[in-house]
Design a protein around this motif. Structure first.
Motif, PDB file in Angstrom:
ATOM      1  N   UNK A   1      35.579 -22.385  18.725  1.00 35.84           N
ATOM      2  CA  UNK A   1      36.367 -21.430  18.546  1.00 35.84           C
ATOM      3  C   UNK A   1      36.698 -20.524  19.552  1.00 35.84           C
ATOM      4  N   UNK A   2      37.970 -19.878  19.660  1.00 34.79           N
ATOM      5  CA  UNK A   2      37.962 -19.290  21.100  1.00 34.79           C
ATOM      6  C   UNK A   2      37.646 -17.979  21.516  1.00 34.79           C
TER       7      UNK A   2
ATOM      8  N   UNK B   1      34.072 -21.223  23.310  1.00 34.73           N
ATOM      9  CA  UNK B   1      34.255 -19.161  23.313  1.00 34.73           C
ATOM     10  C   UNK B   1      34.501 -18.709  24.856  1.00 34.73           C
ATOM     11  N   UNK B   2      35.389 -18.220  24.620  1.00 40.44           N
ATOM     12  CA  UNK B   2      36.014 -16.724  25.217  1.00 40.44           C
ATOM     13  C   UNK B   2      35.907 -15.301  25.618  1.00 40.44           C
ATOM     14  N   UNK B   3      35.916 -15.630  24.153  1.00 34.97           N
ATOM     15  CA  UNK B   3      35.884 -13.335  24.279  1.00 34.97           C
ATOM     16  C   UNK B   3      35.209 -13.339  22.792  1.00 34.97           C
TER      17      UNK B   3
ATOM     18  N   UNK C   1      27.967 -15.740  30.829  1.00 36.45           N
ATOM     19  CA  UNK C   1      28.083 -17.649  30.329  1.00 36.45           C
ATOM     20  C   UNK C   1      29.777 -17.234  30.795  1.00 36.45           C
ATOM     21  N   UNK C   2      30.345 -16.219  31.166  1.00 35.47           N
ATOM     22  CA  UNK C   2      31.582 -16.159  31.689  1.00 35.47           C
ATOM     23  C   UNK C   2      32.224 -15.729  30.354  1.00 35.47           C
ATOM     24  N   UNK C   3      32.059 -15.331  29.216  1.00 34.94           N
ATOM     25  CA  UNK C   3      32.343 -14.697  27.800  1.00 34.94           C
ATOM     26  C   UNK C   3      32.849 -13.086  27.919  1.00 34.94           C
ATOM     27  N   UNK C   4      34.311 -12.835  27.762  1.00 29.87           N
ATOM     28  CA  UNK C   4      34.055 -11.569  27.465  1.00 29.87           C
ATOM     29  C   UNK C   4      33.921 -10.782  26.165  1.00 29.87           C
ATOM     30  N   UNK C   5      33.346  -9.892  26.267  1.00 36.98           N
ATOM     31  CA  UNK C   5      33.103  -8.369  24.575  1.00 36.98           C
ATOM     32  C   UNK C   5      34.174  -7.350  24.880  1.00 36.98           C
TER      33      UNK C   5
ATOM     34  N   UNK D   1      41.728 -15.121  36.658  1.00 39.34           N
ATOM     35  CA  UNK D   1      41.417 -16.750  37.472  1.00 39.34           C
ATOM     36  C   UNK D   1      40.814 -18.170  36.300  1.00 39.34           C
ATOM     37  N   UNK D   2      40.163 -16.865  35.563  1.00 37.15           N
ATOM     38  CA  UNK D   2      38.520 -17.767  35.121  1.00 37.15           C
ATOM     39  C   UNK D   2      39.566 -17.840  33.357  1.00 37.15           C
ATOM     40  N   UNK D   3      40.794 -17.596  33.088  1.00 33.42           N
ATOM     41  CA  UNK D   3      41.342 -17.887  31.941  1.00 33.42           C
ATOM     42  C   UNK D   3      42.317 -19.225  32.563  1.00 33.42           C
ATOM     43  N   UNK D   4      42.924 -19.032  33.201  1.00 34.88           N
ATOM     44  CA  UNK D   4      43.481 -20.202  33.825  1.00 34.88           C
ATOM     45  C   UNK D   4      43.111 -22.130  33.264  1.00 34.88           C
TER      46      UNK D   4
END
Length: 331
Positions: free
Chosen positions: A44-45, A65-67, A86-90, A328-331
């Motif tokens: 899941x993203x 996972x991104x968010x 881990x570079x995951x946004x909250x 930048x991280x999302x690109x």
């Protein structure tokens, strides 16, 4: 919009999945049982907690996972530091956004009336066939309400209590005479004024988050300061109240009752002494579960999903990098 995979962590709060499916066409939305999430994981993203502790182990089980997006305000169940590493946004949805504050405030008013009018006892009387017209209840009119926590929910509650003829007091981190005037409160004190608020509160409303500073804030000593016959209404977080001390205060007869939508451990054990007391109104964490609140929360979550895909800064992201770094991280 590109296809999005959203995992709802847990099978509680089924309306979360329903609203996302209806309002985010084309997305794959799956409710994943907590046990399965911890043992086998998922892809899941976006991860939406639903009565599930999101720690490092869970984060590592979600591929891609991104968010992590809370469905509401409280983030005490999310390990933000582990996500950040881990570079995951909250992100969350503050109580004052989307109608959640209003819905929780409505529950608080309903709960205070129900406890003071002894609704659980009245239902038992009706089912038992006992004589009608008893027991008498207590009116809110002319009594004092103390609100601990004056964020979105506390402020919405204050506005709804005044038409009942209640004198309303408040406590927040700092005194705020201007806010007291705007809301029509007798006074708003800082944290040091909590004991005085407790001494005057016939109805104590808890509308604050769980932090190290607020954990078991309402303990045996605090409960003893309340006037005899007072009631406690908790729509904040269960850990704010020492539940064992609350049970003792109820058993002693000093407290008139309690209305609880949140508990130290959720779901509440059916064998808990709070589950079937005639002086307790207990509900399963549904104070904010209404049609208007869920539509408003869903709109904010979906807006952030769009922003995530577009590389734009998220709304109410608690661990965001500056916009350039996030893009930048999302690109």
């Amino acid at each position: 919009m590109q296809e999005t995979r959203v995992a709802v962590a847990g099978t509680s709060f089924p309306a979360v999945r329903q609203h996302l499916e209806e309002m985010l066409p084309g997305a794959v939305v799956e409710a994943v049982p907590v046990e399965l999430l911890r043992s086998g994981g998922c892809a899941a993203e976006v991860l939406v907690p639903a009565m599930c502790r999101i720690d490092a182990a869970v984060i590592d089980r979600v591929d891609g996972l991104r968010l992590i997006h809370q469905w509401g305000a409280g983030l005490d169940g999310v390990d933000i530091e582990a996500a950040s590493r881990r570079g995951v946004l909250v992100a969350n949805v503050p109580a004052g956004v989307g109608g959640n504050a209003e819905s929780v405030a409505e529950w608080c008013v309903m709960a205070a009336i129900a406890v003071n009018r002894r609704l659980p006892v009245l239902q038992r009387v009706l089912r038992s066939g006992a004589a009608w017209g008893d027991p008498p209840g207590r009116s809110l009119h002319g009594r004092t309400a103390g609100i601990v926590g004056l964020g979105g929910i506390g402020q919405a509650l204050a506005l709804r209590l005044r038409p009942f003829g209640m004198r309303v007091l408040g406590v927040r981190r700092r005194e705020d005479a201007e806010l007291a005037g705007r809301l029509g409160l007798a006074w708003i004190g800082g944290a040091a004024q909590l004991p005085e608020l407790l001494r005057q509160s016939d109805c104590l409303f808890l509308c604050l988050p769980l932090t190290e500073a607020t954990r078991r804030l309402i303990d045996e000593r605090a409960l003893a300061l309340l006037p005899a016959g007072a009631c406690v209404v908790n729509a904040g977080r269960g850990g704010v109240v020492d539940q064992a001390a609350l049970v003792r205060a109820l058993e002693s007869g000093r407290l008139g009752g309690a209305a609880l939508d949140v508990f130290e451990q959720e779901p509440l054990d059916p064998a808990s002494p709070l589950a079937d007391r005639p002086d307790v109104l207990a509900t399963p964490h549904i104070a904010g579960v209404t049609d208007s609140s869920y539509r408003g929360i869903a709109r904010r979550v979906i807006e952030n999903i769009h922003r995530l895909h577009d590389g734009r800064p998220l709304l109410d992201c608690v661990n965001a990098d500056p916009a350039g770094a996030q893009a930048s991280r999302d690109s």
